[in-house]
Motif scaffolding. Sequence first.
Motif, PDB file in Angstrom:
ATOM      1  N   ARG A   1      36.035 -19.370 123.153  1.00 55.41           N
ATOM      2  CA  ARG A   1      35.355 -20.106 122.091  1.00 55.41           C
ATOM      3  C   ARG A   1      36.081 -19.936 120.761  1.00 55.41           C
ATOM      4  NH1 ARG A   1      30.476 -22.409 120.812  1.00 55.41           N
ATOM      5  NH2 ARG A   1      29.684 -22.044 122.915  1.00 55.41           N
ATOM      6  N   LEU A   2      36.582 -18.733 120.495  1.00 54.02           N
ATOM      7  CA  LEU A   2      37.290 -18.491 119.242  1.00 54.02           C
ATOM      8  C   LEU A   2      38.581 -19.287 119.176  1.00 54.02           C
ATOM      9  CD1 LEU A   2      37.341 -16.886 116.590  1.00 54.02           C
ATOM     10  CD2 LEU A   2      38.565 -15.068 117.824  1.00 54.02           C
ATOM     11  N   ARG A   3      39.329 -19.301 120.271  1.00 63.78           N
ATOM     12  CA  ARG A   3      40.573 -20.068 120.278  1.00 63.78           C
ATOM     13  C   ARG A   3      40.307 -21.557 120.205  1.00 63.78           C
ATOM     14  NH1 ARG A   3      45.389 -19.720 124.903  1.00 63.78           N
ATOM     15  NH2 ARG A   3      46.848 -21.142 123.842  1.00 63.78           N
ATOM     16  N   ALA A   4      39.249 -22.029 120.871  1.00 60.88           N
ATOM     17  CA  ALA A   4      38.897 -23.449 120.793  1.00 60.88           C
ATOM     18  C   ALA A   4      38.493 -23.828 119.373  1.00 60.88           C
ATOM     19  CB  ALA A   4      37.759 -23.752 121.771  1.00 60.88           C
ATOM     20  N   PHE A   5      37.835 -22.902 118.676  1.00 64.15           N
ATOM     21  CA  PHE A   5      37.464 -23.178 117.283  1.00 64.15           C
ATOM     22  C   PHE A   5      38.694 -23.346 116.409  1.00 64.15           C
ATOM     23  CE2 PHE A   5      36.856 -21.281 113.065  1.00 64.15           C
ATOM     24  CZ  PHE A   5      35.975 -22.195 112.519  1.00 64.15           C
ATOM     25  N   PHE A   6      39.646 -22.424 116.525  1.00 62.75           N
ATOM     26  CA  PHE A   6      40.840 -22.501 115.695  1.00 62.75           C
ATOM     27  C   PHE A   6      41.757 -23.658 116.095  1.00 62.75           C
ATOM     28  CE2 PHE A   6      39.777 -18.034 114.760  1.00 62.75           C
ATOM     29  CZ  PHE A   6      39.932 -18.057 113.385  1.00 62.75           C
ATOM     30  N   ALA A   7      41.755 -24.041 117.367  1.00 66.12           N
ATOM     31  CA  ALA A   7      42.671 -25.086 117.823  1.00 66.12           C
ATOM     32  C   ALA A   7      42.099 -26.488 117.685  1.00 66.12           C
ATOM     33  CB  ALA A   7      43.053 -24.833 119.290  1.00 66.12           C
ATOM     34  N   VAL A   8      40.773 -26.620 117.798  1.00 67.99           N
ATOM     35  CA  VAL A   8      40.167 -27.954 117.850  1.00 67.99           C
ATOM     36  C   VAL A   8      39.328 -28.237 116.602  1.00 67.99           C
ATOM     37  CG1 VAL A   8      38.608 -29.454 119.134  1.00 67.99           C
ATOM     38  CG2 VAL A   8      40.160 -27.930 120.361  1.00 67.99           C
ATOM     39  N   THR A   9      38.426 -27.327 116.264  1.00 70.72           N
ATOM     40  CA  THR A   9      37.448 -27.601 115.207  1.00 70.72           C
ATOM     41  C   THR A   9      38.019 -27.378 113.814  1.00 70.72           C
ATOM     42  OG1 THR A   9      35.716 -26.914 116.742  1.00 70.72           O
ATOM     43  CG2 THR A   9      35.117 -27.114 114.423  1.00 70.72           C
ATOM     44  N   LEU A  10      38.705 -26.266 113.614  1.00 74.71           N
ATOM     45  CA  LEU A  10      39.173 -25.916 112.274  1.00 74.71           C
ATOM     46  C   LEU A  10      40.099 -26.964 111.664  1.00 74.71           C
ATOM     47  CD1 LEU A  10      39.016 -23.801 110.065  1.00 74.71           C
ATOM     48  CD2 LEU A  10      40.967 -22.633 111.122  1.00 74.71           C
ATOM     49  N   PRO A  11      41.045 -27.557 112.415  1.00 77.27           N
ATOM     50  CA  PRO A  11      41.878 -28.601 111.779  1.00 77.27           C
ATOM     51  C   PRO A  11      41.087 -29.800 111.283  1.00 77.27           C
ATOM     52  CG  PRO A  11      42.917 -27.807 113.796  1.00 77.27           C
ATOM     53  CD  PRO A  11      41.539 -27.220 113.770  1.00 77.27           C
ATOM     54  N   ARG A  12      39.934 -30.076 111.892  1.00 78.43           N
ATOM     55  CA  ARG A  12      39.108 -31.206 111.468  1.00 78.43           C
ATOM     56  C   ARG A  12      38.166 -30.855 110.320  1.00 78.43           C
ATOM     57  NH1 ARG A  12      40.437 -31.723 116.643  1.00 78.43           N
ATOM     58  NH2 ARG A  12      40.856 -33.807 117.474  1.00 78.43           N
ATOM     59  N   LEU A  13      38.167 -29.603 109.918  1.00 83.37           N
ATOM     60  CA  LEU A  13      37.313 -29.169 108.815  1.00 83.37           C
ATOM     61  C   LEU A  13      38.065 -29.067 107.498  1.00 83.37           C
ATOM     62  CD1 LEU A  13      35.238 -26.332 110.548  1.00 83.37           C
ATOM     63  CD2 LEU A  13      34.565 -28.696 110.122  1.00 83.37           C
ATOM     64  N   LYS A  14      39.270 -29.590 107.444  1.00 82.18           N
ATOM     65  CA  LYS A  14      40.064 -29.475 106.219  1.00 82.18           C
ATOM     66  C   LYS A  14      39.378 -30.129 105.017  1.00 82.18           C
ATOM     67  CE  LYS A  14      44.699 -30.365 104.380  1.00 82.18           C
ATOM     68  NZ  LYS A  14      46.049 -30.934 104.680  1.00 82.18           N
ATOM     69  N   PRO A  15      38.849 -31.370 105.117  1.00 81.87           N
ATOM     70  CA  PRO A  15      38.148 -31.931 103.946  1.00 81.87           C
ATOM     71  C   PRO A  15      36.946 -31.112 103.526  1.00 81.87           C
ATOM     72  CG  PRO A  15      38.679 -33.655 105.530  1.00 81.87           C
ATOM     73  CD  PRO A  15      38.944 -32.356 106.206  1.00 81.87           C
ATOM     74  N   ALA A  16      36.213 -30.535 104.487  1.00 78.05           N
ATOM     75  CA  ALA A  16      35.046 -29.728 104.142  1.00 78.05           C
ATOM     76  C   ALA A  16      35.460 -28.447 103.443  1.00 78.05           C
ATOM     77  CB  ALA A  16      34.244 -29.409 105.398  1.00 78.05           C
ATOM     78  N   LEU A  17      36.532 -27.815 103.904  1.00 79.73           N
ATOM     79  CA  LEU A  17      37.009 -26.596 103.261  1.00 79.73           C
ATOM     80  C   LEU A  17      37.432 -26.867 101.818  1.00 79.73           C
ATOM     81  CD1 LEU A  17      39.124 -25.078 106.178  1.00 79.73           C
ATOM     82  CD2 LEU A  17      36.854 -24.380 105.429  1.00 79.73           C
TER      83      LEU A  17
END
Length: 293
Positions: free
Chosen positions: A196-212
Motif C-alpha cells: 500500500r505504501l509503494r502504491a501510494f508513492f507510485a500512483v497516488t502521490l504524483p496525482r496530488l501535486k496540485p493539492a500539495l
Amino acid sequence: MTQTLIRPATTVEPPPAPPRRRKHRDPSRYFRLHLPLVLYLLFTLIPFYWMLVFAFRPTGQTSLVPWPITFEHFDTVWNGIGFGLFFQNSLIIGVGTMIVVTVFALMGGYALARFKFRGQRVFLLALLCTQFIPGAMMLIPLFVIFKSAGLLNSLTGLVIADTAFQLPLALILMSGFVRNVPIELEEAAMVDGCSRLRAFFAVTLPRLKPALVAVGSFAFIGAWNNFLFALMFASKQDKFTLPVGLSYALGEFNTDFGALAAGGVIAAVPVVLVFAVVQRFLVQGLSAGAVKG
C-alpha cells in the motif's frame, strides 16, 4: 421486344446553407459585465499604487508619480529598523509551517479519504468548526502552554501555533482531493505486487501535486501574514516577524509613511511571487479538492 431507357443518375445537390447571422454585440451587456470588473480592479490596485508611490518617492514630495525614484526608505527599514532579520524570521516560520502542514495534511487527508472509522463524520465536522474559532480566543491557553514548555520567544513555538490553525483547512482540502484519485489505481498496483505504501508513492502521490501546491501555498501565506501570534508569543526584537516589524514605523506622535510603505512592499513581494508561480496549480488544487455534497 421493348427496350428500357436507363436515365443517367442525377446528383442531388444539398440545399444552400442559410446565411449566418452576425451576432450583434449588446453595449449594455458589455458595460454590465466589464464595468464592475474594471471598478473592482481599480479599487484593488489603487492602494498598491499609493504604497509604491510612498515607497519610491523622496521625502517631502507630494507628486502622484514617484520621480526621481529613491531607495532611501528601503534602506531605512532594512538597515535602520532591522527588516533584514525580520524577513529572515518570517521566511523561517513560513517555510517551516508550510512543510509541517503539507506533510501532516498529506497523511491525514489520505487516511480520511481511504479508511472508514468510527466517528469519522464527527471528526470532519470538528475540523470544519475550528474555522469559526478566532485565534484571539486561543491566546491565553496557548501562552500558558508555551510558557510551561519553554517555547516563548522561539521561532519553533510560532511554527507550532501557525501549524495548529492552518492544519484543519489543509486536512479538509487534501482529503477531498485524495477522494478524486480513483482507488482502483492503487488496487491495480497492489495486485501487481506493490504494498500500500509503494502504491501510494507510485500512483497516488504524483496525482496530488496540485493539492500539495495549494495546501502549501495557503499555509505559507497564512504564517507569513500572521501578526497576532508573533506579537504575543515573541517579545524579543530578534524574534520579530515582518508584520510586527511594520508596527515600528508607526510612531507615537508622527508616522514615517515612506518607511511604512517600503516595509509593506518588502512584505508583499514574496506573497505576490508565490501566487504568480503557483497560480495554475492553485486553481487545480482548489477545484479538484472541493468536497462533493
